[in-house]
Design a protein around this motif. Structure first.
Motif, mmCIF file in Angstrom:
data_model
loop_
_atom_site.group_PDB
_atom_site.id
_atom_site.type_symbol
_atom_site.label_atom_id
_atom_site.label_comp_id
_atom_site.label_asym_id
_atom_site.label_seq_id
_atom_site.Cartn_x
_atom_site.Cartn_y
_atom_site.Cartn_z
ATOM 1 N N LEU A 1 0.835 -1.187 0.000
ATOM 2 C CA LEU A 1 0.000 0.000 0.000
ATOM 3 C C LEU A 1 0.878 1.248 0.000
ATOM 4 C CD1 LEU A 1 -1.170 -2.193 2.364
ATOM 5 C CD2 LEU A 1 -3.167 -0.745 2.045
ATOM 6 N N VAL A 2 0.359 2.318 -0.557
ATOM 7 C CA VAL A 2 1.005 3.620 -0.519
ATOM 8 C C VAL A 2 0.022 4.583 0.135
ATOM 9 C CG1 VAL A 2 2.067 5.472 -1.836
ATOM 10 C CG2 VAL A 2 2.341 3.101 -2.581
ATOM 11 N N ALA A 3 0.419 5.147 1.277
ATOM 12 C CA ALA A 3 -0.448 6.046 2.032
ATOM 13 C C ALA A 3 -0.004 7.486 1.842
ATOM 14 C CB ALA A 3 -0.420 5.681 3.514
ATOM 15 N N ASP A 4 -0.966 8.336 1.565
ATOM 16 C CA ASP A 4 -0.732 9.780 1.447
ATOM 17 C C ASP A 4 -1.258 10.428 2.727
ATOM 18 O OD1 ASP A 4 -0.716 12.482 0.910
ATOM 19 O OD2 ASP A 4 -1.741 12.334 -1.011
ATOM 20 N N ALA B 1 5.089 -7.636 13.384
ATOM 21 C CA ALA B 1 3.793 -7.055 12.982
ATOM 22 C C ALA B 1 3.407 -7.520 11.583
ATOM 23 C CB ALA B 1 3.881 -5.531 13.016
ATOM 24 N N PRO B 2 2.122 -7.800 11.353
ATOM 25 C CA PRO B 2 1.691 -8.276 10.027
ATOM 26 C C PRO B 2 1.971 -7.296 8.901
ATOM 27 C CG PRO B 2 -0.016 -8.676 11.672
ATOM 28 C CD PRO B 2 1.024 -7.814 12.326
ATOM 29 N N PHE B 3 1.906 -5.985 9.195
ATOM 30 C CA PHE B 3 2.190 -4.963 8.191
ATOM 31 C C PHE B 3 3.196 -3.968 8.763
ATOM 32 C CE2 PHE B 3 -1.566 -6.666 6.290
ATOM 33 C CZ PHE B 3 -1.456 -6.394 4.931
ATOM 34 N N LEU B 4 4.066 -3.485 7.885
ATOM 35 C CA LEU B 4 5.067 -2.506 8.263
ATOM 36 C C LEU B 4 4.845 -1.228 7.470
ATOM 37 C CD1 LEU B 4 8.228 -4.799 8.150
ATOM 38 C CD2 LEU B 4 6.758 -4.312 10.117
ATOM 39 N N GLU B 5 4.901 -0.096 8.143
ATOM 40 C CA GLU B 5 4.863 1.207 7.478
ATOM 41 C C GLU B 5 6.257 1.796 7.517
ATOM 42 O OE1 GLU B 5 2.828 5.657 7.799
ATOM 43 O OE2 GLU B 5 2.068 4.000 9.035
ATOM 44 N N ILE B 6 6.769 2.164 6.346
ATOM 45 C CA ILE B 6 8.126 2.693 6.242
ATOM 46 C C ILE B 6 8.072 4.019 5.490
ATOM 47 C CG2 ILE B 6 10.486 2.250 5.503
ATOM 48 C CD1 ILE B 6 8.230 -0.688 5.528
ATOM 49 N N ALA B 7 8.694 5.023 6.061
ATOM 50 C CA ALA B 7 8.769 6.341 5.416
ATOM 51 C C ALA B 7 10.116 6.964 5.771
ATOM 52 C CB ALA B 7 7.616 7.235 5.861
ATOM 53 N N TRP B 8 10.476 7.977 5.010
ATOM 54 C CA TRP B 8 11.804 8.586 5.128
ATOM 55 C C TRP B 8 11.639 10.094 5.140
ATOM 56 C CZ3 TRP B 8 14.616 11.772 1.771
ATOM 57 C CH2 TRP B 8 16.013 11.781 1.912
ATOM 58 N N GLY B 9 12.494 10.779 5.914
ATOM 59 C CA GLY B 9 12.390 12.231 5.933
ATOM 60 C C GLY B 9 13.547 12.873 6.672
ATOM 61 N N LEU C 1 9.592 3.661 11.063
ATOM 62 C CA LEU C 1 9.262 2.241 10.961
ATOM 63 C C LEU C 1 8.183 1.932 11.989
ATOM 64 C CD1 LEU C 1 9.867 -0.579 9.786
ATOM 65 C CD2 LEU C 1 11.687 -0.802 11.491
ATOM 66 N N ALA C 2 7.021 1.490 11.512
ATOM 67 C CA ALA C 2 5.890 1.229 12.398
ATOM 68 C C ALA C 2 5.275 -0.122 12.077
ATOM 69 C CB ALA C 2 4.837 2.331 12.266
ATOM 70 N N GLY C 3 4.711 -0.752 13.092
ATOM 71 C CA GLY C 3 3.987 -2.001 12.898
ATOM 72 C C GLY C 3 2.494 -1.760 12.888
ATOM 73 N N HIS C 4 1.773 -2.480 12.016
ATOM 74 C CA HIS C 4 0.321 -2.354 11.898
ATOM 75 C C HIS C 4 -0.328 -3.734 11.964
ATOM 76 C CE1 HIS C 4 -0.017 1.938 10.885
ATOM 77 N NE2 HIS C 4 1.055 1.792 10.143
ATOM 78 N N PRO C 5 -1.574 -3.788 12.403
ATOM 79 C CA PRO C 5 -2.305 -5.059 12.393
ATOM 80 C C PRO C 5 -2.746 -5.417 10.989
ATOM 81 C CG PRO C 5 -3.753 -3.293 13.108
ATOM 82 C CD PRO C 5 -2.389 -2.682 12.950
ATOM 83 N N ASP C 6 -3.362 -6.558 10.867
ATOM 84 C CA ASP C 6 -3.927 -7.007 9.591
ATOM 85 C C ASP C 6 -5.449 -6.961 9.705
ATOM 86 O OD1 ASP C 6 -4.492 -8.159 7.174
ATOM 87 O OD2 ASP C 6 -3.712 -10.134 7.670
ATOM 88 N N THR D 1 4.183 1.433 18.826
ATOM 89 C CA THR D 1 4.669 0.398 17.907
ATOM 90 C C THR D 1 5.394 1.031 16.723
ATOM 91 O OG1 THR D 1 2.548 0.343 16.731
ATOM 92 C CG2 THR D 1 2.846 -1.206 18.554
ATOM 93 N N ALA D 2 6.080 2.144 16.965
ATOM 94 C CA ALA D 2 6.804 2.840 15.895
ATOM 95 C C ALA D 2 8.080 3.440 16.450
ATOM 96 C CB ALA D 2 5.928 3.926 15.276
ATOM 97 N N ARG D 3 9.107 3.495 15.612
ATOM 98 C CA ARG D 3 10.376 4.103 16.003
ATOM 99 C C ARG D 3 10.966 4.832 14.800
ATOM 100 N NH1 ARG D 3 12.484 1.920 20.790
ATOM 101 N NH2 ARG D 3 13.862 3.731 20.733
ATOM 102 N N PHE D 4 11.856 5.778 15.100
ATOM 103 C CA PHE D 4 12.683 6.421 14.084
ATOM 104 C C PHE D 4 14.088 5.837 14.175
ATOM 105 C CE2 PHE D 4 9.490 9.850 14.575
ATOM 106 C CZ PHE D 4 9.168 10.052 13.237
ATOM 107 N N LEU D 5 14.693 5.578 13.015
ATOM 108 C CA LEU D 5 16.052 5.078 12.954
ATOM 109 C C LEU D 5 16.886 5.990 12.067
ATOM 110 C CD1 LEU D 5 14.018 2.410 13.051
ATOM 111 C CD2 LEU D 5 16.167 1.189 12.895
ATOM 112 N N PRO D 6 18.198 6.121 12.350
ATOM 113 C CA PRO D 6 19.059 6.858 11.425
ATOM 114 C C PRO D 6 18.995 6.223 10.036
ATOM 115 C CG PRO D 6 20.219 6.315 13.457
ATOM 116 C CD PRO D 6 18.936 5.538 13.473
#
Length: 225
Positions: A53-56, A81-89, A118-123, A173-178
């Motif tokens: 998926l792509v979320a706006d 987590a069943p789904f992972l959300e990944i974004a960069w900024g 990086l976040a975990g999401h349910p299904d 259920t989310a963290r920021f990483l370098p």
């Protein structure tokens, strides 16, 4: 009177404007995107159909990907987590929440440090508050290519491990990483989203993309849900 003096104060303003616009364009043209080398390749996911998926989220876009059962690529506390959300900024503006004018100007016009969300999401992933969500199904090799591209956005230890999360609030259920890469307006979060999808054959290259509303036109095989 010299030509420089005749040019007047407006000439200085024009030079500053050209520098602010030209420097990010030049940086994007000559500086290749840094990518980590994985110590060991990710295994091929089990055969099957997986959701991407792509979320706006307004001005910002993110990739949400189904994680194969048994895999542990999620953030600490939600590794499986069943789904992972990944974004960069930009690390200072996006991750640390610094909205002061100097932080905004630095994020736009100077190469600044980046962070990976990086976040975990349910299904199924709910993604409440998203302006729009596009979705498609992919096979195991395509999922493997996408997850590999996403993992290469993180610097690695000599043994191949991920960096420690940043000490910044992100959620239960989310963290920021370098993250690898320098943030500029020419290489922003929406550019990054499409670049990662393009690596897996799921989007056209992000040439000229600045805003999240431009992202859907570059997606390949996605449907708005």
């Amino acid at each position: 009177m010299s030509a420089g003096v005749r040019f007047g104060g407006g000439g200085i303003e024009l030079l500053i404007l050209l520098a602010l616009v030209g420097w990010p364009l030049l940086h994007a043209a000559v500086q290749s995107e840094p990518r980590a080398r994985l110590a060991a390749p990710l295994p091929l996911p089990p055969p099957g159909s997986y959701a991407v998926l792509v979320a706006d989220w307004g001005l910002h876009s993110a990739i949400v990907v189904e994680q194969p059962p048994g895999w542990r690529l999620g953030p600490p506390g939600a590794e499986a987590a069943p789904f992972l959300e990944i974004a960069w900024g930009d690390r200072r503006y996006y991750a640390a929440g610094d909205r002061r004018p100097q932080a905004v100007a630095a994020a736009l016009f100077l190469p600044t440090e980046a962070a990976l969300f990086l976040a975990g999401h349910p299904d199924p992933p709910l993604l409440k508050g998203a302006v729009r969500v596009h979705e498609r199904r992919v096979d195991a090799p395509t999922l493997h290519a996408l997850l590999t591209s996403l993992e290469r956005s993180l610097p690695r230890s000599p043994a191949g491990g991920r960096p420690d999360p940043l000490p910044l609030p992100a959620g239960r259920t989310a963290r920021f990483l370098p993250a690898h890469g320098a943030y500029l307006w020419t290489r922003n979060c929406n550019w990054w989203t499409l670049q990662r999808l393009s690596d897996a054959g799921l989007a056209a290259p992000p040439l000229g993309v600045l805003f999240s509303r431009q992202v859907p036109a570059h997606l390949q095989g996605f449907q708005q849900r």
